[in-house]
Design an enzyme around this catalytic site. Sequence first.
Site, mmCIF file in Angstrom:
data_model
loop_
_atom_site.group_PDB
_atom_site.id
_atom_site.type_symbol
_atom_site.label_atom_id
_atom_site.label_comp_id
_atom_site.label_asym_id
_atom_site.label_seq_id
_atom_site.Cartn_x
_atom_site.Cartn_y
_atom_site.Cartn_z
ATOM 1 N N LYS A 22 -57.012 20.507 0.035
ATOM 2 C CA LYS A 22 -58.286 20.181 -0.629
ATOM 3 C C LYS A 22 -58.015 19.768 -2.081
ATOM 4 O O LYS A 22 -58.504 18.734 -2.543
ATOM 5 C CB LYS A 22 -59.213 21.386 -0.625
ATOM 6 N N ASN A 23 -57.208 20.573 -2.786
ATOM 7 C CA ASN A 23 -57.048 20.337 -4.223
ATOM 8 C C ASN A 23 -56.133 19.167 -4.542
ATOM 9 O O ASN A 23 -56.094 18.707 -5.675
ATOM 10 C CB ASN A 23 -56.572 21.622 -4.917
ATOM 11 N N ARG A 94 -66.908 21.016 -9.489
ATOM 12 C CA ARG A 94 -66.299 20.777 -10.796
ATOM 13 C C ARG A 94 -65.256 19.672 -10.770
ATOM 14 O O ARG A 94 -65.034 18.996 -11.772
ATOM 15 C CB ARG A 94 -65.672 22.064 -11.334
ATOM 16 N N CYS A 118 -69.052 28.285 -13.024
ATOM 17 C CA CYS A 118 -69.229 28.622 -11.607
ATOM 18 C C CYS A 118 -69.027 30.132 -11.493
ATOM 19 O O CYS A 118 -68.809 30.830 -12.478
ATOM 20 C CB CYS A 118 -68.226 27.856 -10.743
ATOM 21 N N ARG A 123 -65.202 28.073 -17.100
ATOM 22 C CA ARG A 123 -64.470 26.869 -16.703
ATOM 23 C C ARG A 123 -64.824 25.643 -17.562
ATOM 24 O O ARG A 123 -65.335 24.637 -17.084
ATOM 25 C CB ARG A 123 -64.692 26.605 -15.225
ATOM 26 N N PRO A 124 -64.570 25.732 -18.862
ATOM 27 C CA PRO A 124 -64.825 24.576 -19.744
ATOM 28 C C PRO A 124 -63.891 23.417 -19.404
ATOM 29 O O PRO A 124 -62.936 23.579 -18.642
ATOM 30 C CB PRO A 124 -64.525 25.143 -21.127
ATOM 31 N N VAL A 125 -64.178 22.274 -19.983
ATOM 32 C CA VAL A 125 -63.328 21.093 -19.751
ATOM 33 C C VAL A 125 -62.790 20.548 -21.077
ATOM 34 O O VAL A 125 -62.406 19.378 -21.168
ATOM 35 C CB VAL A 125 -64.085 19.987 -18.985
ATOM 36 N N LEU A 127 -60.004 20.874 -22.549
ATOM 37 C CA LEU A 127 -58.629 20.314 -22.510
ATOM 38 C C LEU A 127 -58.624 18.909 -21.904
ATOM 39 O O LEU A 127 -57.843 18.044 -22.313
ATOM 40 C CB LEU A 127 -57.697 21.234 -21.726
ATOM 41 N N ASP A 309 -55.435 31.322 -6.438
ATOM 42 C CA ASP A 309 -56.263 31.015 -5.265
ATOM 43 C C ASP A 309 -55.887 31.851 -4.047
ATOM 44 O O ASP A 309 -56.558 31.775 -3.022
ATOM 45 C CB ASP A 309 -56.167 29.529 -4.900
ATOM 46 N N ILE A 331 -55.687 33.942 -14.671
ATOM 47 C CA ILE A 331 -56.153 32.558 -14.793
ATOM 48 C C ILE A 331 -57.652 32.474 -15.038
ATOM 49 O O ILE A 331 -58.114 31.757 -15.915
ATOM 50 C CB ILE A 331 -55.778 31.743 -13.521
ATOM 51 N N ARG A 401 -66.331 24.832 2.019
ATOM 52 C CA ARG A 401 -65.823 23.981 0.938
ATOM 53 C C ARG A 401 -64.317 23.813 1.048
ATOM 54 O O ARG A 401 -63.770 22.802 0.638
ATOM 55 C CB ARG A 401 -66.154 24.610 -0.427
HETATM 56 C C1 EPZ Z 1 -57.770 23.917 -10.179
HETATM 57 O O1 EPZ Z 1 -58.934 24.176 -10.945
HETATM 58 C C2 EPZ Z 1 -58.139 24.224 -8.740
HETATM 59 N N1 EPZ Z 1 -59.232 23.355 -8.318
HETATM 60 C C3 EPZ Z 1 -58.565 25.692 -8.618
HETATM 61 O O2 EPZ Z 1 -58.815 25.955 -7.244
HETATM 62 C C4 EPZ Z 1 -57.407 26.571 -9.077
HETATM 63 O O3 EPZ Z 1 -57.811 27.921 -9.032
HETATM 64 C C5 EPZ Z 1 -57.009 26.190 -10.509
HETATM 65 O O4 EPZ Z 1 -56.695 24.778 -10.580
HETATM 66 C C6 EPZ Z 1 -55.792 26.981 -10.997
HETATM 67 O O5 EPZ Z 1 -54.726 26.754 -10.146
HETATM 68 C C7 EPZ Z 1 -58.949 22.072 -7.966
HETATM 69 O O6 EPZ Z 1 -57.818 21.639 -8.013
HETATM 70 C C8 EPZ Z 1 -60.118 21.243 -7.531
HETATM 71 P P1 EPZ Z 1 -57.369 24.896 -14.535
HETATM 72 P P2 EPZ Z 1 -58.991 23.741 -12.507
HETATM 73 O O7 EPZ Z 1 -57.828 23.780 -15.378
HETATM 74 O O8 EPZ Z 1 -58.240 22.500 -12.685
HETATM 75 C C9 EPZ Z 1 -59.289 27.151 -18.244
HETATM 76 C C10 EPZ Z 1 -60.039 26.699 -5.396
HETATM 77 O O9 EPZ Z 1 -60.325 27.852 -5.038
HETATM 78 N N2 EPZ Z 1 -59.597 25.810 -18.746
HETATM 79 O O10 EPZ Z 1 -55.915 25.025 -14.222
HETATM 80 O O11 EPZ Z 1 -60.396 23.816 -12.945
HETATM 81 C C11 EPZ Z 1 -60.049 27.492 -16.970
HETATM 82 O O12 EPZ Z 1 -61.334 27.994 -17.280
HETATM 83 C C12 EPZ Z 1 -60.158 26.317 -6.862
HETATM 84 O O13 EPZ Z 1 -59.602 25.794 -4.636
HETATM 85 C C13 EPZ Z 1 -60.103 25.653 -20.034
HETATM 86 O O14 EPZ Z 1 -60.312 26.626 -20.742
HETATM 87 O O15 EPZ Z 1 -58.175 24.941 -13.171
HETATM 88 C C14 EPZ Z 1 -59.161 28.530 -16.318
HETATM 89 O O16 EPZ Z 1 -59.432 29.790 -16.894
HETATM 90 C C15 EPZ Z 1 -60.746 27.441 -7.695
HETATM 91 N N3 EPZ Z 1 -60.371 24.418 -20.493
HETATM 92 C C16 EPZ Z 1 -57.753 28.073 -16.716
HETATM 93 O O17 EPZ Z 1 -57.919 27.201 -17.849
HETATM 94 C C17 EPZ Z 1 -60.132 23.295 -19.729
HETATM 95 O O18 EPZ Z 1 -60.377 22.167 -20.208
HETATM 96 C C18 EPZ Z 1 -57.030 27.276 -15.628
HETATM 97 O O19 EPZ Z 1 -57.910 26.259 -15.203
HETATM 98 C C19 EPZ Z 1 -59.614 23.465 -18.424
HETATM 99 C C20 EPZ Z 1 -59.341 24.728 -17.950
#
Ligand code: EPZ
Length: 423
Positions: A22-23, A94, A118, A123-125, A127, A309, A331, A401
């Site tokens: 999926k990811n 997201r 969520c 989960r801010p964006v 970065l 995950d 995480i 999902r």
């Molecule tokens: C991806 O989410 C996956 N989703 C998640 O899987 C997975 O848990 C996660 O990576 C970690 O491996 C998809 O690939 C669609 P991150 P992502 O950016 O990219 C913080 C599932 O169950 N952060 O690595 O959103 C964030 O809040 C899902 O399949 C910021 O602060 O994860 C988190 O605490 C759940 N600012 C940490 O970093 C940002 O701009 C890691 O998030 C981005 C992230």
Amino acid sequence: MDSILVTGNGPLNGAIPIAGAKNACLTLMPATLLSEEPLTLTNAPRLSDIRTMTSLLQSLGAEVSTLQDGKVLAMSSHALDNHTAHYDIVRKMRASILVLGPMLARDGHAVVSLPGGCAIGARPVDLHLKALEAMGAELDLRDGYVHAKAPGGRLQGGVVEFPFVSVGATENALLAATLAKGTTVLKNAAREPEIIDLAECLRKMGAQIEGQGTDTITIQGVDRLNGATHPVVTDRIELGTYMLAPAICGGEVELLGGRRNLLEAFCTKLEATGVEISETDTGLRVRRAVDRIRAVDVVTEPFPGFPTDLQAQFMALMCTAEGVATLEERIFENRFMHAPELIRMGAQIDVHGGTAKVTGVARLKGAPVMATDLRASVSLILAGLAAEGETKVSRVYHLDRGYEHVVRKLSAVGAKIERIKES
Ligand code: EPZ
């Protein structure tokens, strides 16, 4: 909303096919926005998130056809007639934010709703946005949307230093950098197999990328990309999830398409609990080799560490282990919502902040429980497989999902499980 009924039914035996990730698929699909040529993905999983991404891409003007019962996604975006990703789609998933980088790289402008939080965290964006700004993007945040522009219509190569690892931000930056003018370097990049898969697909399209899978990825921007055909990598989270089924129930199950190098850290921890894992020509064979699983501590980390995950699913295993296991979630800030539901089944779990202490009990008891998020939902099903009596998991739309045909796959190895339609 449907529910799933599962009843403890003894050891499991047989084989479970593992689908495409999926990811990986959710980051491969937006790559079609980077080229006017067709991009075809094979081994795609049949999931509601994929259907959501399909609708989003179609709303932007891309053509997406699902062939072979959804396993093949034939996509092309000759011209985008809309550059806005609306809140009603983005808030549902997201990963929608991953259309921002490609749209900006291809046409020099994009408007994407901020995704919002969520269940598992804010989960801010930030970065994602900082990475694009490092490539020259001008971003204006207003009305809950990111209004992005590339001066002169094209992003410029730059150095992006991530303060901590972010899978999505790495993906957005990687997608955008392929068409930027000049060289982009991503430092402290994510190393997940899904990142490698995306880079391999982009290279097939003509992108110039080095270092994928390491913490430094270098991209030489090109003027245009071609089409390609690419198989979605095996889903390591589905793989790890089903490896836990024979671990929790006993028996021996082969996970077809599984490879150990997708989740080495998880395999090492699972073996420490008393589970045997062997690679076969067609996948991974998993067998519980002890009468009672041993408690093992886990800390979730970015790849190659133990995947967040799989934390909820591993907790289900620890609920009936011999001893006390400590699970540290590093995480996400709120990823223990499965714990109160497991406690309803008789588990002994103490949660303090980002740490859960699980004291194993001899056996869980079936109970009505509620799914709160994708991975929590399957954790409750795993617990129900070995519990005494019947467990009813409600709100299984979360499950749809990320897991295709759960009832079929688990029934095939002897689980007593069925899906019931609820009003
Ligand atoms: C991806 O989410 C996956 N989703 C998640 O899987 C997975 O848990 C996660 O990576 C970690 O491996 C998809 O690939 C669609 P991150 P992502 O950016 O990219 C913080 C599932 O169950 N952060 O690595 O959103 C964030 O809040 C899902 O399949 C910021 O602060 O994860 C988190 O605490 C759940 N600012 C940490 O970093 C940002 O701009 C890691 O998030 C981005 C992230």
